[in-house]
Scaffold this active site. Structure first.
Site, PDB file in Angstrom:
ATOM      1  N   CYS A 164      39.653 -25.239 -13.619  1.00 26.67           N
ATOM      2  CA  CYS A 164      38.740 -25.280 -12.467  1.00 26.67           C
ATOM      3  C   CYS A 164      38.401 -23.927 -11.851  1.00 26.67           C
ATOM      4  CB  CYS A 164      39.222 -26.273 -11.419  1.00 26.67           C
ATOM      5  SG  CYS A 164      40.827 -25.902 -10.760  1.00 26.67           S
ATOM      6  N   ARG A 199      44.201 -10.978 -15.825  1.00 22.76           N
ATOM      7  CA  ARG A 199      44.225 -11.635 -17.139  1.00 22.76           C
ATOM      8  C   ARG A 199      45.349 -12.660 -17.200  1.00 22.76           C
ATOM      9  NH1 ARG A 199      45.414  -7.899 -21.131  1.00 22.76           N
ATOM     10  NH2 ARG A 199      43.562  -6.684 -20.613  1.00 22.76           N
ATOM     11  N   SER A 200      45.515 -13.427 -16.109  1.00 24.71           N
ATOM     12  CA  SER A 200      46.536 -14.476 -16.123  1.00 24.71           C
ATOM     13  C   SER A 200      46.077 -15.605 -17.031  1.00 24.71           C
ATOM     14  CB  SER A 200      46.785 -14.991 -14.705  1.00 24.71           C
ATOM     15  OG  SER A 200      45.678 -15.727 -14.231  1.00 24.71           O
ATOM     16  N   ASP A 222      43.951  -5.803 -16.882  1.00 24.60           N
ATOM     17  CA  ASP A 222      45.191  -6.130 -16.176  1.00 24.60           C
ATOM     18  C   ASP A 222      46.057  -4.884 -16.094  1.00 24.60           C
ATOM     19  OD1 ASP A 222      46.692  -5.917 -18.500  1.00 24.60           O
ATOM     20  OD2 ASP A 222      47.548  -7.917 -18.368  1.00 24.60           O
ATOM     21  N   ILE A 223      47.283  -5.035 -15.571  1.00 26.00           N
ATOM     22  CA  ILE A 223      48.073  -3.825 -15.352  1.00 26.00           C
ATOM     23  C   ILE A 223      48.458  -3.137 -16.657  1.00 26.00           C
ATOM     24  CG2 ILE A 223      49.060  -3.932 -13.014  1.00 26.00           C
ATOM     25  CD1 ILE A 223      51.211  -5.742 -14.076  1.00 26.00           C
TER      26      ILE A 223
END
Ligand SMILES: NC(=O)C1=CN([C@@H]2O[C@H](COP(=O)(O)OP(=O)(O)OC[C@H]3O[C@@H](n4cnc5c(N)ncnc54)[C@H](O)[C@@H]3O)[C@@H](O)[C@H]2O)C=CC1
Ligand SMILES: Nc1nc(=O)c2c([nH]1)NC[C@@H]1CN(c3ccc(C(=O)N[C@@H](CCC(=O)O)C(=O)O)cc3)C=[N+]21
Length: 333
Positions: A164, A199-200, A222-223
């Site tokens: 979602c 970028r989870s 991301d990191i």
């Protein structure tokens, strides 16, 4: 009074700039959510009953508590039956199984983080895919990565569920005109370059893939570094592919028509000076990832997206109910 403050809304929910001020328009999630909320109300009227959504809260995270209370309130306003079940971490798995088996429960969500890391991913998969309103079950995420739109590709009666929050970002970019409606469906981001800072597995990575599947060039930050998601040359490939790139954040930002942020930190601010003049900027983090000066650079700015996410969550719930009806009607012929 600050002419750019959100309290100075005009009737469209956008903020009118003063004549000599920056042309940037701040677009509120509630404005973008409106037609979807109407669609939900219409869907409920056709269904003729109140679908039940159960939310599980098993942590003390204030952000999760707030989101739980607020999503419950939104559900009730639209006409869904929402029940928050506050349970201990140690009995959460059993509680999910009970809800999976309960015919009175149409949809389930778990507020994360619970344990954090891999254990949370396990719990997400304990949740039945037939009740997964957030669309994070392995099958749905796999369908997204493979650009598979239906659960039954031959009959095309049951649409796959999209996660979602990534879906909410897509609907926002559609509203803002980043999707070009003149191009064929499935290629409407062709020529657009988009940076996603996050970028989870639940938002940033599926979002980058979804945008690449629609034809965009996506820099996923991301990191640990930056990856480039594309669908390959022209329109030959049907699904995205990924490559590590040796570019800096400043370099990818300079190329980007759209910047989407989702860094869960109060301190983090996307460097305003990196943003291309006239870029579209969207923040899905619960923290403000852009400085107020963003309005001197961006053309369109969406400061938070929660209301659209909840609309997509409930849309997924109606879709799950529809898919179940399709399956039942097949077994009864
Ligand atoms: N508006 C909505 O509907 C939703 C909002 N959220 C919010 O989005 C945020 C992110 O949530 P998750 O993805 O679950 O978090 P997460 O902690 O799993 O992932 C954070 C991501 O940000 C990256 N990151 C962190 N610091 C960074 C930095 N300095 N530079 C570049 N990248 C950096 C990490 O590498 C990681 O990819 C949270 O604030 C959460 O509350 C989450 C879901 C829905
Ligand atoms: N399984 C799961 N899914 C989630 O989506 C999830 C979660 N767990 N755990 C907690 C975090 C937190 N989160 C937020 C979403 C939107 C806003 C947001 O946009 N809020 C509005 C407030 C809107 C209002 O109060 O009217 C704003 O900041 O402007 C904030 C926080 C989702 N989460």
């Amino acid at each position: 009074m600050d002419p750019n403050s959100a309290s100075n809304n005009n009737s469209t929910g956008t903020v009118a700039p003063a004549s000599n001020a920056m042309p940037c328009r701040t677009i509120l999630a509630s404005t973008i959510a409106k037609p979807y909320v109407q669609e939900l109300a219409d869907g409920l009227a056709v269904l003729g009953r109140q679908p039940k959504l159960v939310g599980f809260l098993a942590n003390d995270d204030p952000a999760a508590r707030m989101y739980a209370d607020w999503s419950g309130k939104t559900c009730s306003e639209i006409g869904f039956d929402y029940e928050l079940r506050v349970v201990d971490k140690d009995v959460l798995e059993e509680a999910i199984v009970d809800a999976n088996e309960d015919d009175n429960v149409d949809g389930i969500m778990i507020y994360f983080p619970v344990f954090g890391g891999g254990q949370d991913q396990y719990l997400q998969q304990v949740l039945s895919k037939d009740k997964d309103v957030e669309g994070l079950s392995h099958l749905y995420v796999q369908n997204l990565y493979h650009n598979t739109r239906y659960l039954d590709p031959e009959t095309k009666m049951q649409k796959s569920i999209l996660p979602c929050t990534p879906l909410a970002n897509v609907k926002i970019l559609e509203y803002l005109g980043v999707y070009n409606p003149i191009l064929p469906y499935g290629n409407r981001l062709f020529g657009r370059t988009i940076t996603v800072v996050n970028r989870s597995e639940i938002v940033g990575r599926p979002l980058a893939a979804l945008l690449a599947n629609d034809g965009a060039t996506v820099y996923s930050v991301d990191i640990t570094g930056i990856q480039k998601f594309t669908r390959g040359e022209g329109i030959k490939l049907i699904k995205h592919h990924v490559a590590e790139v040796d570019l800096s954040l400043q370099e990818v930002a300079a190329l980007s028509d759209v910047i989407i942020t989702g860094v869960p930190s109060k301190q983090y601010k996307f460097p305003t000076e990196f943003i291309k003049e006239g870029a579209v900027c969207v923040n899905f983090s619960s923290e403000k990832n852009f400085n107020p000066e963003i309005k001197a650079k961006a053309s369109l700015y969406v400061p938070s997206i929660g209301k659209v996410t909840i609309a997509m969550l409930l849309r997924n719930l109606l879709r799950l109910i529809n898919n179940k009806q399709v399956r039942l009607s097949k077994t009864h012929v």
